[in-house]
Write a protein that holds these residues in place. Structure first.
Motif, PDB file in Angstrom:
ATOM      1  N   THR A   4       0.839  -1.200   0.000  1.00 15.04           N
ATOM      2  CA  THR A   4       0.000   0.000   0.000  1.00 15.04           C
ATOM      3  C   THR A   4       0.875   1.252   0.000  1.00 15.04           C
ATOM      4  OG1 THR A   4      -1.774  -1.168   1.150  1.00 15.04           O
ATOM      5  CG2 THR A   4      -1.840   1.230   1.205  1.00 15.04           C
ATOM      6  N   ALA A   5       1.935   1.245   0.798  1.00 13.89           N
ATOM      7  CA  ALA A   5       2.852   2.395   0.838  1.00 13.89           C
ATOM      8  C   ALA A   5       3.560   2.562  -0.505  1.00 13.89           C
ATOM      9  CB  ALA A   5       3.867   2.225   1.967  1.00 13.89           C
ATOM     10  N   ILE A   6       3.956   1.450  -1.111  1.00 12.07           N
ATOM     11  CA  ILE A   6       4.609   1.521  -2.419  1.00 12.07           C
ATOM     12  C   ILE A   6       3.629   2.065  -3.451  1.00 12.07           C
ATOM     13  CG2 ILE A   6       5.698   0.206  -4.283  1.00 12.07           C
ATOM     14  CD1 ILE A   6       6.739  -1.729  -2.081  1.00 12.07           C
ATOM     15  N   ASP A   7       2.391   1.545  -3.439  1.00 13.61           N
ATOM     16  CA  ASP A   7       1.361   2.038  -4.362  1.00 13.61           C
ATOM     17  C   ASP A   7       1.162   3.537  -4.218  1.00 13.61           C
ATOM     18  OD1 ASP A   7       0.528  -0.201  -5.848  1.00 13.61           O
ATOM     19  OD2 ASP A   7      -0.824  -0.870  -4.265  1.00 13.61           O
ATOM     20  N   LYS A   8       1.003   3.999  -2.986  1.00  7.42           N
ATOM     21  CA  LYS A   8       0.765   5.430  -2.749  1.00  7.42           C
ATOM     22  C   LYS A   8       1.936   6.279  -3.238  1.00  7.42           C
ATOM     23  CE  LYS A   8      -2.545   5.039   1.008  1.00  7.42           C
ATOM     24  NZ  LYS A   8      -2.864   5.322   2.398  1.00  7.42           N
ATOM     25  N   LYS A  82      -5.258   6.389 -16.467  1.00  6.49           N
ATOM     26  CA  LYS A  82      -6.047   6.176 -15.263  1.00  6.49           C
ATOM     27  C   LYS A  82      -7.247   5.299 -15.612  1.00  6.49           C
ATOM     28  CE  LYS A  82      -8.347   8.456 -11.452  1.00  6.49           C
ATOM     29  NZ  LYS A  82      -8.779   9.707 -10.862  1.00  6.49           N
ATOM     30  N   THR A  83      -7.427   4.220 -14.847  1.00  9.32           N
ATOM     31  CA  THR A  83      -8.511   3.280 -15.136  1.00  9.32           C
ATOM     32  C   THR A  83      -9.603   3.285 -14.071  1.00  9.32           C
ATOM     33  OG1 THR A  83      -7.319   1.467 -14.055  1.00  9.32           O
ATOM     34  CG2 THR A  83      -7.004   1.735 -16.443  1.00  9.32           C
ATOM     35  N   GLY A  84      -9.387   4.010 -12.981  1.00 10.09           N
ATOM     36  CA  GLY A  84     -10.386   4.058 -11.923  1.00 10.09           C
ATOM     37  C   GLY A  84      -9.774   4.538 -10.628  1.00 10.09           C
ATOM     38  N   ASP A  85     -10.515   4.325  -9.542  1.00  8.88           N
ATOM     39  CA  ASP A  85     -10.069   4.699  -8.205  1.00  8.88           C
ATOM     40  C   ASP A  85     -10.485   3.607  -7.232  1.00  8.88           C
ATOM     41  OD1 ASP A  85      -9.087   7.618  -8.283  1.00  8.88           O
ATOM     42  OD2 ASP A  85     -10.990   7.735  -9.366  1.00  8.88           O
ATOM     43  N   ASN A  86      -9.730   3.487  -6.149  1.00  7.46           N
ATOM     44  CA  ASN A  86     -10.137   2.634  -5.044  1.00  7.46           C
ATOM     45  C   ASN A  86      -9.673   3.293  -3.747  1.00  7.46           C
ATOM     46  OD1 ASN A  86      -7.411   1.981  -4.707  1.00  7.46           O
ATOM     47  ND2 ASN A  86      -7.603  -0.058  -5.584  1.00  7.46           N
ATOM     48  N   GLU A  87      -9.718   2.548  -2.642  1.00 11.55           N
ATOM     49  CA  GLU A  87      -9.381   3.133  -1.344  1.00 11.55           C
ATOM     50  C   GLU A  87      -7.928   3.585  -1.245  1.00 11.55           C
ATOM     51  OE1 GLU A  87      -8.662  -1.167  -1.430  1.00 11.55           O
ATOM     52  OE2 GLU A  87     -10.473  -0.038  -1.802  1.00 11.55           O
ATOM     53  N   VAL A  88      -7.029   3.035  -2.059  1.00 14.75           N
ATOM     54  CA  VAL A  88      -5.618   3.434  -2.047  1.00 14.75           C
ATOM     55  C   VAL A  88      -5.416   4.726  -2.838  1.00 14.75           C
ATOM     56  CG1 VAL A  88      -3.283   2.732  -2.736  1.00 14.75           C
ATOM     57  CG2 VAL A  88      -4.837   1.064  -1.728  1.00 14.75           C
ATOM     58  N   GLY A  89      -6.189   4.887  -3.901  1.00 16.08           N
ATOM     59  CA  GLY A  89      -6.047   6.058  -4.766  1.00 16.08           C
ATOM     60  C   GLY A  89      -6.374   5.697  -6.198  1.00 16.08           C
ATOM     61  N   ALA A  90      -5.755   6.407  -7.136  1.00 15.96           N
ATOM     62  CA  ALA A  90      -5.998   6.172  -8.555  1.00 15.96           C
ATOM     63  C   ALA A  90      -5.446   4.817  -8.982  1.00 15.96           C
ATOM     64  CB  ALA A  90      -5.363   7.286  -9.383  1.00 15.96           C
ATOM     65  N   GLN A  91      -6.151   4.183  -9.901  1.00 19.24           N
ATOM     66  CA  GLN A  91      -5.676   2.929 -10.494  1.00 19.24           C
ATOM     67  C   GLN A  91      -5.202   3.248 -11.915  1.00 19.24           C
ATOM     68  OE1 GLN A  91      -9.415   0.747  -9.623  1.00 19.24           O
ATOM     69  NE2 GLN A  91      -8.033  -0.763  -8.733  1.00 19.24           N
ATOM     70  N   PHE A  92      -4.132   2.566 -12.325  1.00 17.67           N
ATOM     71  CA  PHE A  92      -3.513   2.882 -13.602  1.00 17.67           C
ATOM     72  C   PHE A  92      -3.205   1.634 -14.418  1.00 17.67           C
ATOM     73  CE2 PHE A  92      -2.334   6.447 -10.871  1.00 17.67           C
ATOM     74  CZ  PHE A  92      -2.607   7.529 -11.694  1.00 17.67           C
ATOM     75  N   ASP A  93      -3.011   1.871 -15.698  1.00 15.89           N
ATOM     76  CA  ASP A  93      -2.456   0.892 -16.621  1.00 15.89           C
ATOM     77  C   ASP A  93      -1.574   1.702 -17.571  1.00 15.89           C
ATOM     78  OD1 ASP A  93      -1.867  -1.438 -17.952  1.00 15.89           O
ATOM     79  OD2 ASP A  93      -3.903  -1.856 -18.596  1.00 15.89           O
ATOM     80  N   CYS A  94      -0.862   1.027 -18.446  1.00 12.53           N
ATOM     81  CA  CYS A  94      -0.061   1.738 -19.446  1.00 12.53           C
ATOM     82  C   CYS A  94      -0.123   0.963 -20.748  1.00 12.53           C
ATOM     83  CB  CYS A  94       1.381   1.928 -18.979  1.00 12.53           C
ATOM     84  SG  CYS A  94       2.329   0.418 -18.840  1.00 12.53           S
ATOM     85  N   ASP A  95       0.271   1.615 -21.827  1.00 14.62           N
ATOM     86  CA  ASP A  95       0.226   0.919 -23.103  1.00 14.62           C
ATOM     87  C   ASP A  95       1.415  -0.028 -23.228  1.00 14.62           C
ATOM     88  OD1 ASP A  95       2.496   2.165 -24.456  1.00 14.62           O
ATOM     89  OD2 ASP A  95       1.249   3.959 -24.668  1.00 14.62           O
ATOM     90  N   PRO A 118       1.132   0.508 -10.539  1.00 13.13           N
ATOM     91  CA  PRO A 118       0.606   0.514  -9.177  1.00 13.13           C
ATOM     92  C   PRO A 118      -0.891   0.221  -9.093  1.00 13.13           C
ATOM     93  CG  PRO A 118       0.715   2.748  -9.986  1.00 13.13           C
ATOM     94  CD  PRO A 118       1.265   1.861 -11.078  1.00 13.13           C
ATOM     95  N   ASN A 119      -1.290  -0.148  -7.909  1.00 12.53           N
ATOM     96  CA  ASN A 119      -2.676  -0.195  -7.456  1.00 12.53           C
ATOM     97  C   ASN A 119      -3.608  -1.024  -8.319  1.00 12.53           C
ATOM     98  OD1 ASN A 119      -4.747   0.381  -5.705  1.00 12.53           O
ATOM     99  ND2 ASN A 119      -5.103   2.417  -6.503  1.00 12.53           N
ATOM    100  N   PRO A 120      -3.491  -2.329  -8.312  1.00  8.99           N
ATOM    101  CA  PRO A 120      -2.628  -3.118  -7.439  1.00  8.99           C
ATOM    102  C   PRO A 120      -1.204  -3.197  -7.993  1.00  8.99           C
ATOM    103  CG  PRO A 120      -3.971  -4.597  -8.756  1.00  8.99           C
ATOM    104  CD  PRO A 120      -4.415  -3.192  -9.082  1.00  8.99           C
ATOM    105  N   LEU A 121      -0.246  -3.225  -7.080  1.00  7.41           N
ATOM    106  CA  LEU A 121       1.168  -3.257  -7.448  1.00  7.41           C
ATOM    107  C   LEU A 121       1.481  -4.537  -8.210  1.00  7.41           C
ATOM    108  CD1 LEU A 121       3.903  -1.823  -7.209  1.00  7.41           C
ATOM    109  CD2 LEU A 121       4.278  -3.133  -5.110  1.00  7.41           C
TER     110      LEU A 121
END
Length: 139
Positions: A4-8, A82-95, A118-121
């Motif tokens: 969680t700390a790494i994700d943030k 950015k693909t969404g949000d959850n309790e940790v923060g923004a969720q991401f993907d990349c090309d 990140p998120n999930p790592l």
């Protein structure tokens, strides 16, 4: 390991990079934001660098990667979606074009790249423009 700390911390870096990328060099706040980004990156390496280097080293070993392990900062994509949000923060993907180029024995002729998302790592192996594989994620 506190993922969680790494994700943030990764999310903060990504958001700061996005903020910096939206500015021109002439913008009066560019230098300040760039300094803030470098501080975030330095803190990230101080807090999580060794852990991530170990994980990346394990991935290199598991997939017979012939290239050296670099700083974890190298494996952060230049741009994320950015693909969404959850309790940790923004969720991401990349090309599929993002990541550090690596040579994988079993995929000699493929333009493979490793990237941290990140998120999930997780660490993704982008094999080519259409294929990818999660090569590590927190269990």
């Amino acid at each position: 390991m506190d993922t969680t700390a790494i994700d943030k911390a990764l999310i903060e870096i990504i958001e700061k990079r996005n903020q910096l990328n939206a500015l021109s060099y002439e913008d009066e706040s560019y230098d300040d934001i760039e300094d803030e980004l470098h501080d975030l990156e330095d803190d990230f390496i101080d807090e999580h660098g060794e852990t991530l280097e170990d994980i990346i080293g394990d991935v290199h070993e598991d997939f017979s990667v012939d290239t050296d392990v670099l700083s974890p900062l190298s494996y952060i994509a230049q741009s994320y979606i950015k693909t969404g949000d959850n309790e940790v923060g923004a969720q991401f993907d990349c090309d599929h074009g993002q990541g550090v180029p690596v040579e994988v024995d079993d995929l000699e002729r493929k333009p493979t790249k490793l990237v941290i998302i990140p998120n999930p790592l997780r660490i993704i192996l982008n094999v080519d423009s259409k294929n990818r594989k999660i090569v590590w994620q927190n269990s």
